[in-house]
Design an enzyme around this catalytic site. Structure first.
Site, short mmCIF file in Angstrom:
data_model
loop_
_atom_site.label_atom_id
_atom_site.label_comp_id
_atom_site.label_asym_id
_atom_site.label_seq_id
_atom_site.Cartn_x
_atom_site.Cartn_y
_atom_site.Cartn_z
N GLY A 97 -0.11 -2.88 5.22
CA GLY A 97 -0.05 -1.52 5.75
C GLY A 97 0.53 -1.28 7.13
O GLY A 97 0.71 -0.13 7.50
N GLY A 121 3.54 -1.97 8.35
CA GLY A 121 5.02 -1.96 8.45
C GLY A 121 5.60 -0.61 8.84
O GLY A 121 5.01 0.44 8.58
N CYS A 167 6.27 1.41 5.75
CA CYS A 167 5.23 1.20 4.75
C CYS A 167 4.37 2.44 4.68
O CYS A 167 4.01 3.01 5.71
CB CYS A 167 4.41 0.01 5.21
SG CYS A 167 2.88 -0.17 4.33
P1 5GP Z 1 8.08 -3.95 10.22
O1 5GP Z 1 8.49 -5.13 11.04
O2 5GP Z 1 9.25 -3.12 9.80
O3 5GP Z 1 7.00 -3.14 10.87
O4 5GP Z 1 7.40 -4.54 8.89
C1 5GP Z 1 8.11 -5.33 7.98
C2 5GP Z 1 7.21 -5.62 6.78
O5 5GP Z 1 6.85 -4.42 6.10
C3 5GP Z 1 7.86 -6.44 5.69
O6 5GP Z 1 7.97 -7.80 6.00
C4 5GP Z 1 6.93 -6.17 4.52
O7 5GP Z 1 5.79 -6.97 4.54
C5 5GP Z 1 6.51 -4.73 4.76
N1 5GP Z 1 7.22 -3.82 3.86
C6 5GP Z 1 8.55 -3.75 3.62
N2 5GP Z 1 8.82 -2.78 2.73
C7 5GP Z 1 7.65 -2.22 2.39
C8 5GP Z 1 7.28 -1.17 1.49
O8 5GP Z 1 8.09 -0.53 0.84
N3 5GP Z 1 5.96 -0.92 1.38
C9 5GP Z 1 5.02 -1.61 2.09
N4 5GP Z 1 3.74 -1.31 1.90
N5 5GP Z 1 5.33 -2.58 2.96
C10 5GP Z 1 6.63 -2.88 3.09
#
Ligand code: 5GP
Length: 345
Positions: free
Chosen positions: A181, A183, A186
């Site tokens: 959660g 991300g 996300c």
């Molecule tokens: P960020 O660095 O952008 O905050 O987080 C990256 C991470 O977000 C990814 O490695 C993956 O675990 C998560 N993530 C990527 N796409 C999605 C999505 O569509 N839904 C959710 N719940 N998590 C995602």
């Protein structure tokens, strides 16, 4: 029903308390780490920052750039075996230490993983990624991959609690991916109400993994270099980043001009956009759990890499850690109700 009332912390809830130090400059800090993997029994040395296995982050182009900084890229799972082979043929030997092969848990994906790893035996890292790592079928899949590839380094997740970290390590994972959660694209917490503040998840999961000789990667939720340091300070062995590395030349992705400005499309891997692109639409029984955003185009990724690594080095000098390995030991977090001064935005 049960309520746990200990406070759980996110990156925004803490700051590092500075400590007296004999380090003169951040250039004295070594941010490389060496890990020995619990099941694979092999070692790896490098800078433990991983570009996420998202199709506009974990690209071949990103890997070429990350190699220069000894970092890792979890290459997204949508390249074909032929694309992999064509690209690998152009790469130096060192690339194999800095790329991971991502996979989901379907039969098709398992077959593709086997085809690729048998064709390219020097590939040594596998990233098994599902949104919900709590399902028994996922644990069984990790065990199957471990049985098939006893010497490969397996990273698997995502989970956020110690008991599930232990379960995954017992079933073959070397590195457990932690984060549900947090991300940038996300929407799990909004769609399902499920999640765990990332810093507490890291602290608790690192403790569980280290007790068994495993490692964790803090996955998601870093919005600035300071957050990357906080994840390491909390005990993460690796930090995985998506959004901060998106929108660059190496990220690929669709570009659009808006009012004379170049913008880049960035989306979650379970967003409508990703599912329409790769899976022919969102299945009716599930909600998409990712959003689509437009980011300003940011040029080459090198500057962002230097910014992140420079930030981590600088944190180490503030707390007197000559090596990244020492950061957790030297970390005292203070709980805060403010972060940066936002007067100028
Ligand atoms: P960020 O660095 O952008 O905050 O987080 C990256 C991470 O977000 C990814 O490695 C993956 O675990 C998560 N993530 C990527 N796409 C999605 C999505 O569509 N839904 C959710 N719940 N998590 C995602």
């Amino acid at each position: 029903m049960h309520i746990e009332s200990d406070i759980k912390l996110g990156f925004k809830d803490v700051l590092f308390r500075p400590k007296r130090s004999t380090l003169k400059s951040r250039s004295e800090v070594d941010i490389r780490r060496t890990f020995k993997f619990h099941h694979a029994k092999t070692e790896w040395t490098g800078v433990p920052v991983i570009a996420a296995n998202m199709d506009t982050v974990g690209t071949f182009e990103m890997a070429e750039e990350f190699l220069k900084h000894e970092m890792l890229v979890a290459i997204h799972k949508h390249y074909s075996v032929e694309q992999w082979q064509q690209w690998l043929a152009t790469q130096p030997e060192a690339i194999y230490n800095h790329i991971m092969v991502s996979t989901g848990t379907s039969e098709y994906e398992f077959d593709k993983l086997c085809t690729l790893l048998n064709a390219e035996p020097r590939l040594r890292f596998i990233c098994i990624d599902v949104a919900n790592g709590y399902q028994q079928a996922f644990v069984e899949f990790v065990a199957k991959v471990r049985a098939t590839f006893p010497q490969h380094v397996i990273m698997a997740g995502n989970v956020v609690t110690g008991e599930m970290v232990e379960e995954l390590i017992l079933n073959g994972a070397d590195i457990v991916k932690v984060g549900i959660g947090p991300g940038s694209v996300c929407t799990t917490r909004v769609k399902t109400g499920v999640g765990y503040p990332q810093l507490s998840a890291v602290i608790e999961c690192a403790d569980a993994a280290h007790g068994m000789g495993g490692q964790i990667v803090s996955d998601g939720g870093c919005s600035c270099a300071g957050d990357v340091s906080k994840a390491f300070g909390g005990g993460a062995d690796f930090v995985m980043i998506g959004g901060m590395f998106a929108g660059h030349d190496e990220s690929g992705g669709e570009r659009v001009e808006i009012d004379g400005k170049t913008m880049v499309k960035f989306y979650g891997m379970s967003s409508d956009t990703a599912m329409n692109k790769h899976n022919g639409g969102v299945a009716k029984y599930r909600a998409s759990e990712g959003k689509t955003v437009l980011l300003p185009y940011r040029g080459p990724v090198e500057e962002t890499i230097l910014d992140v690594l420079g930030g981590v080095r600088s944190t180490c000098t503030y707390v007197g850690a000559a090596k990244l390995k020492e950061l957790t030991k030297r970390t005292t977090f203070i709980r805060v109700q403010e972060q940066e001064n936002r007067i100028f935005g």
